[in-house]
Design an enzyme around this catalytic site. Structure first.
Site, PDB file in Angstrom:
ATOM      1  CE  LYS A 170       7.100   8.491   6.544  1.00 18.57           C
ATOM      2  NZ  LYS A 170       6.789   9.457   5.514  1.00 18.57           N
ATOM      3  CD  GLU A 222      -7.077   3.152  11.940  1.00 23.16           C
ATOM      4  OE1 GLU A 222      -6.047   3.661  12.450  1.00 23.16           O
ATOM      5  OE2 GLU A 222      -7.879   3.804  11.245  1.00 23.16           O
ATOM      6  N   GLY A 282       3.998   7.559   2.859  1.00 27.68           N
ATOM      7  CA  GLY A 282       3.317   6.281   3.104  1.00 27.68           C
ATOM      8  C   GLY A 282       2.743   5.669   1.836  1.00 27.68           C
ATOM      9  NE  ARG A 283      -0.397  10.562  -0.884  1.00 30.99           N
ATOM     10  CZ  ARG A 283      -0.213  11.333   0.190  1.00 30.99           C
ATOM     11  NH1 ARG A 283      -0.289  10.815   1.388  1.00 30.99           N
ATOM     12  NH2 ARG A 283       0.051  12.621   0.054  1.00 30.99           N
ATOM     13  CD  GLU A 317      -3.392   9.523   2.612  1.00 34.08           C
ATOM     14  OE1 GLU A 317      -4.246   9.065   3.398  1.00 34.08           O
ATOM     15  OE2 GLU A 317      -2.253   9.039   2.515  1.00 34.08           O
ATOM     16  CG  HIS A 336     -22.372  -8.114 -16.374  1.00 34.16           C
ATOM     17  ND1 HIS A 336     -23.299  -8.495 -17.317  1.00 34.16           N
ATOM     18  CD2 HIS A 336     -21.145  -8.415 -16.896  1.00 34.16           C
ATOM     19  CE1 HIS A 336     -22.667  -9.044 -18.348  1.00 34.16           C
ATOM     20  NE2 HIS A 336     -21.363  -8.992 -18.117  1.00 34.16           N
ATOM     21  CE  LYS A 375      -4.597   9.266  10.893  1.00 31.44           C
ATOM     22  NZ  LYS A 375      -3.166   9.399  10.656  1.00 31.44           N
TER      23      LYS A 375
HETATM   24  O1  F6P Z   1      -4.309   7.995   7.652  1.00 28.01           O
HETATM   25  C1  F6P Z   1      -3.410   8.395   6.710  1.00 28.01           C
HETATM   26  C2  F6P Z   1      -2.064   7.770   6.825  1.00 28.01           C
HETATM   27  O2  F6P Z   1      -1.218   8.613   7.522  1.00 28.01           O
HETATM   28  C3  F6P Z   1      -1.534   7.439   5.449  1.00 28.01           C
HETATM   29  O3  F6P Z   1      -0.977   8.504   4.803  1.00 28.01           O
HETATM   30  C4  F6P Z   1      -0.605   6.318   5.741  1.00 28.01           C
HETATM   31  O4  F6P Z   1      -0.307   5.599   4.588  1.00 28.01           O
HETATM   32  C5  F6P Z   1      -1.416   5.545   6.737  1.00 28.01           C
HETATM   33  O5  F6P Z   1      -2.079   6.526   7.498  1.00 28.01           O
HETATM   34  C6  F6P Z   1      -0.644   4.622   7.622  1.00 28.01           C
HETATM   35  O6  F6P Z   1       0.343   5.277   8.354  1.00 28.01           O
HETATM   36  P1  F6P Z   1       1.492   4.490   9.065  1.00 28.01           P
HETATM   37  O7  F6P Z   1       2.291   3.775   8.042  1.00 28.01           O
HETATM   38  O8  F6P Z   1       2.295   5.527   9.796  1.00 28.01           O
HETATM   39  O9  F6P Z   1       0.850   3.524  10.022  1.00 28.01           O
END
Ligand code: F6P
Length: 554
Positions: free
Chosen positions: A211, A217, A271-272, A357, A388, A516
Site C-alpha cells: 500500500k 521487508e 491494508g488488512r 491489528e 493431536h 520498525k
Molecule cells: O506493519 C503493519 C502494516 O502497516 C500493516 O498494517 C500492513 O498490512 C503491512 O504493514 C504492509 O504494509 P504495506 O502494504 O504498506 O507494505
C-alpha cells in the site's frame, strides 16, 4: 455514545454472569429442546450455531441492548456513508465499496468511487486473463509460468490465504498446468531465496504489493528480486517482469515499474481489509477472474446481511457480542480459530492480523486508556491436526479458550469417508467441550472395564472433563469463492462491531511503528561491529545481545 447506559448494561451482564455461574450448558440443553434453533442464525446457507455458549435469553437480550446503546447501527451506517471513522489517519473505511454489487453511487468527499473501483477490476480482469492465456509474455518471449507476489501483512496474508483456500478453483492451471503463484513476505532471505531456487527468470513475473511502497521487508525483497532478474535478463527486463500494486504510484515508478503495470487503490482501504482491491490480483491470477468476482459477491452478500438484518439475527453482531461476553464478562483472553478444512490452514494467521491489528488497542476514541480488556489473542490451526496437539489444554487446561469451529458440508476431495470423519470430529469436539464428563461417569466407565475400585478412584480425576467450555460452529455448503468471501466479511464486521463497543479505532495500527523505527536505528550496529553498541542509547540487554551476536558472527 451514552457511557452511563453502557456501564449500566455491563453491570447487568455481570449480574447475568453471576446468575449463570453455577449453570452448566449440559443442563441448559437438557432443559430446552429448542436451544439450538433459539441460538443459531443464518446468512444464506451459512449457519452460525452459538448455542454452545453459557448464555441464556435474558443475557443475550442485554448483549443485544449493548450493541444498540453503543451505537453499532449508527457507526455501521457512518462507515458505509464514508465518514472518516479512522480519525487518527483522517480516513474513511470503505472496503465494502470494493465488492459492492449495487448501482448506487458510493461517495467519498462528494465523489463517486465506484467508476474507479470498476476500472481497476477491469484492469485486473484483462491482466489476469492475458497472463493466464499467454497474451502477456516475458522479455524473452516466453509465457509466464510463475508469479511471485512480494508483500507483507495485509498485502500478503489475505491473498496467500485465499489462494491456498481456493486451490481447487485454479483447476485451469493448478496443479496440472503452468501458472503457479508464490508468496514471499519475510525479510529473512530464506523466503525469497527458497522461492527463487526453483524458478526461471524468463518465465517469472514479480508483483510488488505494498500500500505504502515503503515497507522495509517488501522493498528489500523487491530489490533482491530485481537484482536476480537483472543478473540473468538485464535491466531492460524489469518493465516486462515487474508489476506493482500500491497507493504510492510515484514510488512504483521510481522503482522502475511502468505505468501500465501499476494497479492502484485508495487510502480508504486499510491494508488488512485490502484483499478485495488490486491486492487480490495474485488471487485472480491463481483462480481466474470469474472466481475472484464470485469471491467479491460472497462478501457483498454478507455486507447486505450486516447492513440490513436486525441485530438479533445479524451474524457479525452476534459473533461480536459472544466475543464481548467472553472477553469482558468472563475474562477469557484468547480465541481459537479452528477450521476443519486443511485448505484454510492460513485462515487463523489471516484473522490474527485482521483482529489483533484492529482491536489490540488500549486507547479510546477520546484518548483515554481503557479500563477494560479489548481484542483477544487469536490463534488456531486446522482440525483435526490441532486435536493431536493443543486440544488437551482446551478440554482439561486451567484456561478456558472460546473456540470457533468452521466446517463445510461438502468436500472438494471426494475420497472415501475422509469428509464424514472430518465432520464427525468437528462436531464431536464442540460436543465434548460442552458436555464434558463428570467423576461419576468416569468411575462407572472404569468399573465397567473391570478396574478395581481403589485403582479407579486414583485414575478417575485425571479422566474428568469439566465441560461447559464455549464454542461457536459455522457450517457452510462448500468452501467455494462466494463462501470464503462471506466468511472473511463476517469476521471483518464482527471485529468492527467489537471496536465500536470498546470505543476504539479499529482501523489504525500505530502499535507496529516503534519496532520498525528501532530496527532502523539498530541496523548500523548490526552491520558494523566497530560502531560500539555501548555508544548508542541502548539498554544493557540490547547491547549485550549485539556484542554476543558479533562474537558469534563468522
Ligand atoms: O506493519 C503493519 C502494516 O502497516 C500493516 O498494517 C500492513 O498490512 C503491512 O504493514 C504492509 O504494509 P504495506 O502494504 O504498506 O507494505
Amino acid at each position: 455514545m451514552d457511557e452511563a447506559k453502557i456501564s449500566k448494561t455491563f453491570a447487568q451482564l455481570f449480574t447475568h454472569k453471576k446468575r449463570l455461574s453455577e449453570a452448566h450448558m449440559r443442563d441448559m440443553f437438557a432443559q430446552d429442546e429448542s436451544r439450538f434453533s433459539s441460538f443459531s442464525a443464518f446468512c444464506g446457507d451459512l449457519l452460525l450455531d452459538y448455542s454452545k455458549n453459557c448464555l441464556d435469553e435474558p443475557a443475550m437480550a442485554d448483549l443485544f441492548s449493548l450493541a444498540r446503546i453503543a451505537g453499532v447501527e449508527k457507526y455501521r451506517d457512518d462507515m458505509w456513508a464514508a465518514k472518516p471513522i479512522n480519525f487518527t489517519e483522517d480516513r474513511s473505511v470503505l472496503h465494502m465499496a470494493l465488492r459492492y454489487q449495487g448501482k448506487s453511487a458510493v461517495l467519498v468527499d462528494g465523489e463517486d468511487v465506484m467508476p474507479a473501483v470498476k476500472q481497476v477490476l477491469n484492469n485486473i480482469r484483462e491482466f489476469s486473463q492475458k497472463i493466464r492465456s499467454g497474451g502477456i509474455i516475458g522479455s524473452t518471449g516466453k509465457k509466464f509460468t510463475d508469479i511471485v507476489s512480494i508483500g507483507i501483512g495485509g498485502s500478503d496474508l489475505g491473498p496467500a490465504m485465499v489462494t491456498a483456500a481456493l486451490a481447487p478453483y485454479a483447476n485451469d492451471h493448478w496443479p496440472n498446468e503452468n501458472l503457479r503463484v508464490h508468496y514471499v513476505s519475510n525479510v529473512d532471505g530464506a523466503d525469497l531465496g527458497d522461492t527463487l531456487k526453483a524458478l526461471n527468470p524468463a518465465n517469472t513475473m514479480f508483483i510488488v504489493a505494498s500500500k505504502t511502497f515503503t515497507t522495509d521487508e517488501t522493498m528489500t525483497n523487491a530489490a533482491s528480486a530485481r537484482d536476480w532478474l537483472i543478473s540473468s535478463l538485464g535491466k531492460e527486463a524489469i518493465a516486462a517482469h515487474f508489476t506493482a500494486i500500491s497507493t504510492n504510484i510515484a514510488a512504483c515508478r521510481a522503482f522502475g515499474i511502468k505505468e501500465a503495470r501499476i494497479f492502484g487503490f485508495w487510502d480508504w482501504v486499510g491494508g488488512r481489509y485490502s484483499v478485495w482491491s488490486a491486492i487480490g490480483l495474485p488471487v485472480a491470477l491463481a483462480i481466474g477472474f470469474e472466481s475472484f468476482e464470485k469471491f467479491l459477491m460472497g462478501a457483498a452478500e454478507m455486507d447486505s446481511h450486516f447492513l440490513q438484518t436486525p441485530i438479533e439475527k445479524n451474524l457479525p453482531v452476534i459473533l461480536a457480542l459472544i466475543g464481548i461476553w467472553h472477553r469482558n464478562i468472563c475474562d477469557f483472553s484468547t480465541l481459537a480459530i479452528l477450521p476443519y478444512d486443511q485448505r484454510m490452514s492460513r485462515f487463523p494467521a489471516y484473522l490474527q492480523q485482521l483482529d489483533m491489528e484492529s482491536n489490540g488497542k488500549r486507547t479510546t476514541l477520546r484518548g483515554k486508556t481503557t479500563s477494560y480488556a479489548t481484542g483477544p489473542i487469536v490463534w488456531g490451526e486446522p482440525g483435526t491436526n490441532g486435536q493431536h496437539a493443543f486440544y488437551q489444554l482446551l478440554h482439561q487446561g486451567t484456561d478456558i479458550v472460546p473456540c470457533d469451529f468452521l466446517i463445510a458440508a461438502n468436500p472438494d476431495e471426494h475420497m472415501g469417508n475422509h469428509h464424514a470423519k472430518l465432520v464427525a470430529n468437528c462436531f464431536a469436539q464442540s460436543k465434548a467441550l460442552m458436555t464434558g464428563k463428570d467423576i461419576d461417569q468416569v468411575m462407572a466407565e472404569l468399573k465397567g472395564q473391570g478396574m478395581d475400585a481403589q485403582k479407579a478412584k486414583k485414575i478417575a480425576p485425571h479422566k474428568v472433563f469439566p465441560g461447559n467450555r464455549p464454542s461457536n460452529t459455522i457450517v457452510y455448503k462448500q468452501l467455494d469463492p462466494e463462501t470464503l468471501g462471506a466468511l472473511i466479511a463476517l469476521y471483518e464486521h464482527k471485529i468492527f462491531v467489537q471496536g465500536v463497543i470498546w470505543g476504539i479505532n479499529s482501523f489504525d495500527q500505530w502499535g507496529v511503528e516503534l519496532g520498525k523505527q528501532l530496527a532502523k536505528d539498530l541496523l548500523p550496529l548490526v552491520l558494523d561491529s566497530s560502531k560500539k553498541s555501548g555508544e548508542a542509547e541502548n539498554d544493557s540487554s540490547t547491547n549485550g545481545l549485539l556484542d554476543y551476536f558479533h562474537k558469534l558472527k563468522t
